[in-house]
Design a protein around this motif. Structure first.
Motif, PDB file in Angstrom:
ATOM      1  N   TYR A  57       1.462 -11.861  13.196  1.00  0.00           N
ATOM      2  CA  TYR A  57       1.877 -10.983  14.290  1.00  0.00           C
ATOM      3  C   TYR A  57       0.901  -9.846  14.567  1.00  0.00           C
ATOM      4  N   ASN A  58      -0.034  -9.622  13.654  1.00  0.00           N
ATOM      5  CA  ASN A  58      -1.098  -8.632  13.859  1.00  0.00           C
ATOM      6  C   ASN A  58      -0.567  -7.288  14.368  1.00  0.00           C
ATOM      7  N   ARG A  59       0.423  -6.761  13.688  1.00  0.00           N
ATOM      8  CA  ARG A  59       1.014  -5.468  14.049  1.00  0.00           C
ATOM      9  C   ARG A  59       0.736  -4.460  12.950  1.00  0.00           C
ATOM     10  N   PRO A  60       0.634  -3.195  13.318  1.00  0.00           N
ATOM     11  CA  PRO A  60       0.448  -2.171  12.279  1.00  0.00           C
ATOM     12  C   PRO A  60       1.723  -1.988  11.462  1.00  0.00           C
ATOM     13  N   VAL A  61       1.544  -1.590  10.225  1.00  0.00           N
ATOM     14  CA  VAL A  61       2.682  -1.330   9.337  1.00  0.00           C
ATOM     15  C   VAL A  61       2.730   0.165   9.079  1.00  0.00           C
ATOM     16  N   ILE A  62       3.879   0.763   9.319  1.00  0.00           N
ATOM     17  CA  ILE A  62       4.057   2.194   9.083  1.00  0.00           C
ATOM     18  C   ILE A  62       4.770   2.361   7.747  1.00  0.00           C
ATOM     19  N   LEU A  63       4.125   3.105   6.850  1.00  0.00           N
ATOM     20  CA  LEU A  63       4.670   3.318   5.505  1.00  0.00           C
ATOM     21  C   LEU A  63       5.007   4.785   5.294  1.00  0.00           C
ATOM     22  N   PRO A  64       6.012   5.061   4.467  1.00  0.00           N
ATOM     23  CA  PRO A  64       6.243   6.450   4.080  1.00  0.00           C
ATOM     24  C   PRO A  64       5.015   6.993   3.333  1.00  0.00           C
ATOM     25  N   VAL A  65       4.789   8.267   3.431  1.00  0.00           N
ATOM     26  CA  VAL A  65       3.631   8.912   2.816  1.00  0.00           C
ATOM     27  C   VAL A  65       3.593   8.635   1.311  1.00  0.00           C
ATOM     28  N   GLU A  66       4.735   8.707   0.654  1.00  0.00           N
ATOM     29  CA  GLU A  66       4.783   8.509  -0.789  1.00  0.00           C
ATOM     30  C   GLU A  66       4.324   7.104  -1.174  1.00  0.00           C
ATOM     31  N   LEU A  67       4.753   6.100  -0.419  1.00  0.00           N
ATOM     32  CA  LEU A  67       4.341   4.725  -0.707  1.00  0.00           C
ATOM     33  C   LEU A  67       2.857   4.537  -0.416  1.00  0.00           C
ATOM     34  N   SER A  68       2.392   5.141   0.641  1.00  0.00           N
ATOM     35  CA  SER A  68       0.965   5.078   0.969  1.00  0.00           C
ATOM     36  C   SER A  68       0.124   5.702  -0.146  1.00  0.00           C
ATOM     37  N   ASP A  69       0.571   6.846  -0.668  1.00  0.00           N
ATOM     38  CA  ASP A  69      -0.142   7.486  -1.782  1.00  0.00           C
ATOM     39  C   ASP A  69      -0.167   6.590  -3.016  1.00  0.00           C
ATOM     40  N   LEU A  70       0.962   5.946  -3.315  1.00  0.00           N
ATOM     41  CA  LEU A  70       1.033   5.044  -4.465  1.00  0.00           C
ATOM     42  C   LEU A  70       0.069   3.872  -4.288  1.00  0.00           C
ATOM     43  N   ILE A  71       0.061   3.283  -3.100  1.00  0.00           N
ATOM     44  CA  ILE A  71      -0.845   2.157  -2.836  1.00  0.00           C
ATOM     45  C   ILE A  71      -2.297   2.595  -2.975  1.00  0.00           C
ATOM     46  N   ASN A  72      -2.629   3.775  -2.480  1.00  0.00           N
ATOM     47  CA  ASN A  72      -4.001   4.283  -2.599  1.00  0.00           C
ATOM     48  C   ASN A  72      -4.394   4.503  -4.056  1.00  0.00           C
ATOM     49  N   GLN A  73      -3.476   5.038  -4.866  1.00  0.00           N
ATOM     50  CA  GLN A  73      -3.774   5.263  -6.286  1.00  0.00           C
ATOM     51  C   GLN A  73      -3.936   3.941  -7.029  1.00  0.00           C
ATOM     52  N   ILE A  74      -3.118   2.945  -6.685  1.00  0.00           N
ATOM     53  CA  ILE A  74      -3.244   1.626  -7.302  1.00  0.00           C
ATOM     54  C   ILE A  74      -4.575   0.994  -6.917  1.00  0.00           C
TER      55      ILE A  74
END
Length: 118
Positions: A57-74
Motif C-alpha cells: 500500500y506504500n503508505r506512511p506509518v505514524i508512530l507514537p514518539v515513545e515507540l519511535s525512540d525505542l525503534i531508533n535505540q534498537i
C-alpha cells in the motif's frame, strides 16, 4: 516491543511470568532456558506480514514518539552489534566460548542496551 524482548543470544523471546502469553505448563522450562522460540517464529511471521502490507500500500506509518525512540535505540544497538560482528569480535568470542551458558560481551551489550531502552 516483542523484538526488544529477545534473549541475550537474540534467539528466543524472554519469558515473563504473569504476562499475557505466559504458559504455566512450562514453569520448569523457564528456570532452564528463560526464553522461547515459538514466540520468535510468530514475531518473524508478523513482521514479514506487516512489511508486505506496507510495501503493497506504500503508505506512511505514524508512530507514537515513545515507540519511535525505542525503534531508533534498537536500530543503533543493532548497528553496533553488526560492527562488532564485522570486526570478527563476536564470531571470535562465540568460537572461543567453552561454556555456552555464558553470553559473549558483544551480545550482552546489545541485550543490555535494548532492555534498558524498553
Amino acid at each position: 516491543l516483542k523484538f526488544a524482548s529477545r534473549d541475550a543470544f537474540g534467539m528466543g523471546i524472554e519469558y515473563e511470568a504473569g504476562r499475557p502469553g505466559w504458559n504455566d505448563a512450562l514453569n520448569g522450562l523457564v528456570g532452564m532456558v528463560g526464553s522461547g522460540m515459538p514466540e520468535t517464529y510468530e514475531l518473524d511471521y508478523m513482521l514479514r506480514y506487516i512489511k508486505s502490507v506496507l510495501d503493497k500500500y506504500n503508505r506512511p506509518v505514524i508512530l507514537p514518539v515513545e515507540l519511535s525512540d525505542l525503534i531508533n535505540q534498537i536500530t543503533m544497538a543493532l548497528d553496533v552489534l553488526a560492527e562488532n560482528e564485522g570486526d570478527g569480535v563476536l564470531n571470535e568470542a562465540v568460537s572461543e566460548q567453552v561454556n555456552i551458558t555464558l553470553v559473549p560481551s558483544a551480545l550482552f551489550d546489545y541485550w543490555d542496551t535494548v532492555a534498558t531502552a524498553r
